[in-house]
Design a protein around this motif. Structure first.
Motif, PDB file in Angstrom:
ATOM      1  N   VAL A  71       6.506  -1.190   7.426  1.00 15.20           N
ATOM      2  CA  VAL A  71       6.246   0.195   7.084  1.00 15.20           C
ATOM      3  C   VAL A  71       7.439   0.656   6.726  1.00 15.20           C
ATOM      4  O   VAL A  71       8.549   0.850   7.604  1.00 15.20           O
ATOM      5  CB  VAL A  71       5.657   1.016   8.258  1.00 15.20           C
ATOM      6  N   ASP A  72       7.963   1.055   5.386  1.00 22.34           N
ATOM      7  CA  ASP A  72       8.960   1.411   5.000  1.00 22.34           C
ATOM      8  C   ASP A  72       8.897   2.884   4.381  1.00 22.34           C
ATOM      9  O   ASP A  72       7.775   3.468   4.255  1.00 22.34           O
ATOM     10  CB  ASP A  72       9.854   0.733   4.369  1.00 22.34           C
ATOM     11  N   ILE A  73      10.114   3.377   3.889  1.00 26.16           N
ATOM     12  CA  ILE A  73       9.855   4.530   3.120  1.00 26.16           C
ATOM     13  C   ILE A  73      11.061   4.600   1.815  1.00 26.16           C
ATOM     14  O   ILE A  73      12.053   3.842   1.984  1.00 26.16           O
ATOM     15  CB  ILE A  73      10.283   5.791   3.979  1.00 26.16           C
ATOM     16  N   LEU A  74      10.553   5.389   0.690  1.00 27.82           N
ATOM     17  CA  LEU A  74      11.658   5.678  -0.081  1.00 27.82           C
ATOM     18  C   LEU A  74      11.998   7.174  -0.073  1.00 27.82           C
ATOM     19  O   LEU A  74      10.867   7.903  -0.226  1.00 27.82           O
ATOM     20  CB  LEU A  74      10.841   5.183  -1.665  1.00 27.82           C
ATOM     21  N   LEU A  79       0.843  -1.218  -0.080  1.00 32.03           N
ATOM     22  CA  LEU A  79       0.138   0.133   0.134  1.00 32.03           C
ATOM     23  C   LEU A  79       1.124   1.160   0.142  1.00 32.03           C
ATOM     24  O   LEU A  79       1.801   1.309   0.743  1.00 32.03           O
ATOM     25  CB  LEU A  79      -0.957  -0.112   1.324  1.00 32.03           C
ATOM     26  N   GLY A  80       0.575   2.254  -1.009  1.00 29.72           N
ATOM     27  CA  GLY A  80       1.563   3.396  -0.995  1.00 29.72           C
ATOM     28  C   GLY A  80       0.914   4.428  -0.164  1.00 29.72           C
ATOM     29  O   GLY A  80      -0.494   4.712   0.100  1.00 29.72           O
ATOM     30  N   LEU A  81       1.786   5.186   0.613  1.00 28.32           N
ATOM     31  CA  LEU A  81       1.375   6.345   1.356  1.00 28.32           C
ATOM     32  C   LEU A  81       1.958   7.509   0.945  1.00 28.32           C
ATOM     33  O   LEU A  81       3.299   7.682   0.560  1.00 28.32           O
ATOM     34  CB  LEU A  81       1.859   5.971   2.707  1.00 28.32           C
ATOM     35  N   ASN A  82       1.240   8.738   0.701  1.00 28.93           N
ATOM     36  CA  ASN A  82       1.654   9.770   0.270  1.00 28.93           C
ATOM     37  C   ASN A  82       1.362  10.860   1.548  1.00 28.93           C
ATOM     38  O   ASN A  82       0.216  11.159   1.875  1.00 28.93           O
ATOM     39  CB  ASN A  82       0.800  10.316  -1.091  1.00 28.93           C
ATOM     40  N   GLY A  85       6.625  12.473  -4.485  1.00 28.11           N
ATOM     41  CA  GLY A  85       8.033  13.204  -4.084  1.00 28.11           C
ATOM     42  C   GLY A  85       8.835  12.751  -3.058  1.00 28.11           C
ATOM     43  O   GLY A  85       8.783  11.548  -2.745  1.00 28.11           O
ATOM     44  N   GLU A  86       9.245  13.666  -2.235  1.00 26.69           N
ATOM     45  CA  GLU A  86      10.185  13.355  -1.179  1.00 26.69           C
ATOM     46  C   GLU A  86       8.907  13.418   0.129  1.00 26.69           C
ATOM     47  O   GLU A  86       8.813  14.339   0.621  1.00 26.69           O
ATOM     48  CB  GLU A  86      11.258  14.355  -0.892  1.00 26.69           C
ATOM     49  N   PRO A  87       8.893  12.053   0.731  1.00 28.11           N
ATOM     50  CA  PRO A  87       7.809  12.236   1.970  1.00 28.11           C
ATOM     51  C   PRO A  87       8.210  12.785   3.046  1.00 28.11           C
ATOM     52  O   PRO A  87       7.419  13.478   3.866  1.00 28.11           O
ATOM     53  CB  PRO A  87       7.755  10.886   2.280  1.00 28.11           C
ATOM     54  N   THR A  88       9.674  12.823   3.187  1.00 28.24           N
ATOM     55  CA  THR A  88      10.076  13.751   4.599  1.00 28.24           C
ATOM     56  C   THR A  88       9.718  15.380   4.562  1.00 28.24           C
ATOM     57  O   THR A  88      10.061  15.973   5.626  1.00 28.24           O
ATOM     58  CB  THR A  88      11.555  13.276   4.883  1.00 28.24           C
ATOM     59  N   LEU A  89       9.488  15.669   3.397  1.00 24.88           N
ATOM     60  CA  LEU A  89       9.301  17.109   3.412  1.00 24.88           C
ATOM     61  C   LEU A  89       8.134  17.640   4.068  1.00 24.88           C
ATOM     62  O   LEU A  89       8.164  19.007   4.540  1.00 24.88           O
ATOM     63  CB  LEU A  89       9.471  17.674   1.939  1.00 24.88           C
ATOM     64  N   HIS A  90       7.149  16.806   4.276  1.00 24.40           N
ATOM     65  CA  HIS A  90       5.941  17.167   5.025  1.00 24.40           C
ATOM     66  C   HIS A  90       6.581  17.822   6.530  1.00 24.40           C
ATOM     67  O   HIS A  90       7.195  17.042   7.241  1.00 24.40           O
ATOM     68  CB  HIS A  90       5.102  16.035   5.386  1.00 24.40           C
TER      69      HIS A  90
END
Ligand code: SF4
Length: 262
Positions: free
Chosen positions: A128-131, A30-33, A100-105
């Motif tokens: 649960v992971d991250i790109l 499952l993708g998370l945005n 885009g870059e998830p950590t920018l939130h």
């Protein structure tokens, strides 16, 4: 991936979850945005990006962009997980990637914290992971969020600034030695590296040697090497042949790294 398979299209996420899709590597994923719907927001402008070029208003954290609230994001994630669970669907992985870059939130850590609680409630066995492109790896709150995740897949496409400038085009400060040190001290990171050919090429022997030197410093738990699968922003870019990817991976393996080509 077959070398002759046509490149796929990519659609920006118009919500905070997308999929799930089945992948060989992650199972049902499952993708998370975390980013605003239908807008790419990134601190890089990689010519190979499947989301297209980074628009001037969405560079870095984005100028005047309205970020979704933590409540909006977690509310949607919970509703989707409840729906999937009720339908008897399996979820093996939940991946922060998206537009885009998830950590920018600005509230990335809080989003991860809430997501980990939701995973425990609905799919305790899921990963649960991250790109992430790693540009924010030295921000304290981002590091806290990254450490809460089950897995951190962090980008490193080159081992010198000439390659980084060409392949990633950072739009915000990117000091390679600082990023490498940030990744090393984060611990337990998987490095993901895109190799491309054509007018931008990071497959040269010297460039690969510099990249391996960075891996040596970081000591990642695993390295993922890949090439284009989707249409890149710069249409002139070419896939790297599988044999060349394998040769690059083999050099990194000889230096003691665990490398997967896909
Ligand atoms: S870091 Fe990822 S999202 Fe950002 S420009 Fe590069 S490929 Fe696209």
């Amino acid at each position: 991936m077959a070398e002759t398979a046509p490149l796929k299209n990519y659609q920006l996420a118009s919500a905070f979850t997308y999929g799930p899709v089945k992948s060989r590597r992650c199972g049902m994923s499952l993708g998370l945005n975390t980013l605003p719907p239908d807008v790419k927001v990134c601190s890089f402008d990689c010519p190979y990006c499947q989301c297209g070029w980074t628009e001037p208003t969405a560079k870095g954290r984005g100028v005047g962009l309205k970020y979704p609230t933590v409540k909006e994001i977690l509310g949607e994630i919970e509703a989707r997980l409840a729906e999937l669970k009720a339908a008897g669907e399996t979820i093996d992985t939940m991946t922060f990637a998206g537009n885009g870059e998830p950590t920018l939130h600005p509230k990335f850590r809080e989003i991860v914290e809430g997501t980990m609680a939701l995973k425990k409630k609905y799919y305790p066995k899921a990963i649960v992971d991250i790109l992430s492109n790693a540009q924010t790896v030295n921000r304290p709150a981002v590091r806290e969020g990254l450490r809460l995740l089950d897995r951190r897949i962090m980008k490193l496409d080159g081992g010198n600034m000439r390659v980084i400038e060409a392949v990633d085009k950072p739009l915000a400060k990117f000091d390679l030695p600082e990023i490498v040190e940030g990744l090393r001290t984060l611990g337990d990171v998987t490095i993901q590296s895109m190799f491309v050919a054509g007018p931008v090429d990071n497959t040269g022997d010297e460039d690969v040697a510099d990249w391996i030197r960075c891996l040596d410093a970081i000591r990642p738990v695993a390295v993922q090497v890949y090439t284009l699968d989707r249409h890149p922003a710069d249409k002139r870019l070419k896939r790297v042949p599988r044999a060349r990817l394998e040769a690059i991976a083999e050099r990194a393996r000889k230096a003691g790294h665990t490398v997967e080509v896909y």
